[in-house]
Enzyme design. Structure first.
Site, mmCIF file in Angstrom:
data_model
loop_
_atom_site.group_PDB
_atom_site.id
_atom_site.type_symbol
_atom_site.label_atom_id
_atom_site.label_comp_id
_atom_site.label_asym_id
_atom_site.label_seq_id
_atom_site.Cartn_x
_atom_site.Cartn_y
_atom_site.Cartn_z
ATOM 1 N N ARG A 150 10.979 8.726 89.535
ATOM 2 C CA ARG A 150 10.245 9.987 89.372
ATOM 3 C C ARG A 150 10.009 10.378 87.915
ATOM 4 O O ARG A 150 8.896 10.766 87.544
ATOM 5 C CB ARG A 150 11.026 11.152 90.022
ATOM 6 N N THR A 151 11.067 10.319 87.111
ATOM 7 C CA THR A 151 10.945 10.868 85.757
ATOM 8 C C THR A 151 9.926 10.069 84.957
ATOM 9 O O THR A 151 9.014 10.629 84.338
ATOM 10 C CB THR A 151 12.321 10.857 85.061
ATOM 11 N N LYS A 167 18.297 -8.592 72.031
ATOM 12 C CA LYS A 167 18.658 -9.518 70.943
ATOM 13 C C LYS A 167 19.633 -8.872 69.976
ATOM 14 O O LYS A 167 19.985 -9.471 68.965
ATOM 15 C CB LYS A 167 17.403 -9.920 70.162
ATOM 16 N N ARG A 209 15.068 7.796 78.167
ATOM 17 C CA ARG A 209 16.271 7.880 79.019
ATOM 18 C C ARG A 209 17.242 6.832 78.517
ATOM 19 O O ARG A 209 16.870 5.678 78.272
ATOM 20 C CB ARG A 209 15.930 7.622 80.482
ATOM 21 N N HIS A 239 19.575 16.626 81.421
ATOM 22 C CA HIS A 239 18.283 16.160 81.946
ATOM 23 C C HIS A 239 17.340 17.370 81.934
ATOM 24 O O HIS A 239 16.981 17.919 82.977
ATOM 25 C CB HIS A 239 18.490 15.628 83.366
HETATM 26 N N1 CP Z 1 15.443 12.892 89.369
HETATM 27 C C1 CP Z 1 15.373 11.759 88.632
HETATM 28 O O1 CP Z 1 15.735 11.747 87.456
HETATM 29 O O2 CP Z 1 14.869 10.705 89.312
HETATM 30 P P1 CP Z 1 14.649 9.250 88.687
HETATM 31 O O3 CP Z 1 16.010 8.702 88.340
HETATM 32 O O4 CP Z 1 13.949 8.464 89.747
HETATM 33 O O5 CP Z 1 13.829 9.408 87.446
#
Ligand code: CP
Length: 330
Positions: A71-72, A100, A121, A149
């Site tokens: 999703r993110t 590497k 991320r 998050h």
């Molecule tokens: N909610 C969320 O962060 O989903 P993903 O890990 O799929 O990005």
């Protein structure tokens, strides 16, 4: 050779908190004020009504995902595409020079040569903050370990605002992995402006960490801890925020096996809940919400994920300093 070992040894001075960040970044929900949160919610509402706005013409955005995501990453990339910008990046770090031995610092400095905005991320807590210390390009934290998050929090707040008609004075029940779940940590911090009452439902191994309970105490937020997921708690709630047990954060897989099935929501458990109750979940789910909840009108997690597109369009424009009300064609 594992890239994680390389990063951990060379970037060992990564810090969870720091003040000297570049100013348009979004690293922690704690970086933005109540007014900025409310403003972003209004801008998300604007994008829900007008999703296709070519206001990122000429802008290039990097999505650097050192951890898996559906999703993110896809909603951030859709947001850029719908705004007319371009995306570069990776979702499989094994195809990059991190494998590497390139450090996170060098990766960020290289990518900064090419783009206007970095969305990242990373599995290490503090990685996004660290990135802001080695580049002037704005950085959006798309999740750093079990820490924060913030873009998820903005879509959660937008979802709460849409379904409840307000953010103030709500009873929010958080269920499941409250230790490793970065979404509940960010959400808890953002709600400090809105006089919530929290119920934390978790087993002893996964209960809300002390630092977040101290945060509640310091901000005068009411919270109640439970190990039992009782009907009484569900029936008091305005928002039931379910979470997945984060298998990837456990060092002892036997401990994961012991706790992974403790809390499960079934449709019948919603029968006597408040009419305005909505079930949220950041997703992905494993087994904590049974499939029979999906058709219940109180289930909101798929719409919640869709709201992520609009919230992230608003966040991207803020990070790039774009005034959407001037630039958008409506
Ligand atoms: N909610 C969320 O962060 O989903 P993903 O890990 O799929 O990005």
């Amino acid at each position: 050779m594992g890239y994680s070992l390389t990063l951990q040894s060379q970037d060992i001075h990564i810090r969870k908190h720091s003040n000297d960040m570049n100013s348009n970044s979004l690293v922690s929900i704690d970086d933005i004020s109540r007014d900025e949160i409310l403003d972003l919610i209004e801008r998300a509402r604007f994008f829900e009504e007008h999703p296709d706005q070519k206001i990122l013409d000429g802008k290039v955005v990097a999505t650097l995902f050192f951890e898996p995501s559906t999703r993110t990453r896809l909603s951030f990339e859709t947001a850029v595409n719908r705004l007319g910008g371009r995306v570069i990046g990776f979702s499989d770090v094994s195809t990059t020079s991190s494998s590497k031995g390139e450090t996170l610092k060098d990766t960020i400095k290289m990518v900064s040569n090419y783009v206007d905005l970095i969305i990242m991320r990373h599995y290490l807590e503090g990685a996004a903050r660290y990135a802001t210390e080695v580049t002037d390009v704005p950085v959006i934290n798309a999740g750093d370990g079990a820490n924060q998050h913030p873009s998820q929090t903005m879509l959660d707040l937008y979802s709460i605002s849409k379904t409840q008609g307000r953010l103030d004075n709500l009873t929010i029940t958080m269920v499941g992995d409250l230790k490793y779940g970065r979404t509940v940590h960010s959400l808890l911090m953002a709600l400090r402006y809105f006089n919530p009452t929290f119920h934390f439902v978790a087993c002893d191994e996964l209960k809300m960490p002390k630092e977040y309970k101290e945060f509640c105490d310091a901000n005068g937020l009411r919270y109640y801890e439970h190990t039992e997921f009782s009907q009484d708690v569900i029936n008091q709630s305005d928002i039931l925020y379910m979470t997945r047990v984060q298998r990837e954060r456990f060092t002892d897989i036997m401990e994961y096996e012991r706790v992974k099935n403790l809390y499960n929501l079934h449709a019948s458990m919603l029968d006597d809940s408040k009419p305005n109750l909505r079930v949220l979940h950041p997703l992905p789910r494993v087994n904590e919400i049974a499939q029979d909840v999906d058709d219940n009108p109180k289930a909101y997690y798929f719409e919640q994920a869709r709201n992520g597109l609009y919230a992230r369009q608003a966040i991207i424009c803020k990070a790039l300093g774009i005034d959407i009300y001037k630039e958008a064609a409506v």
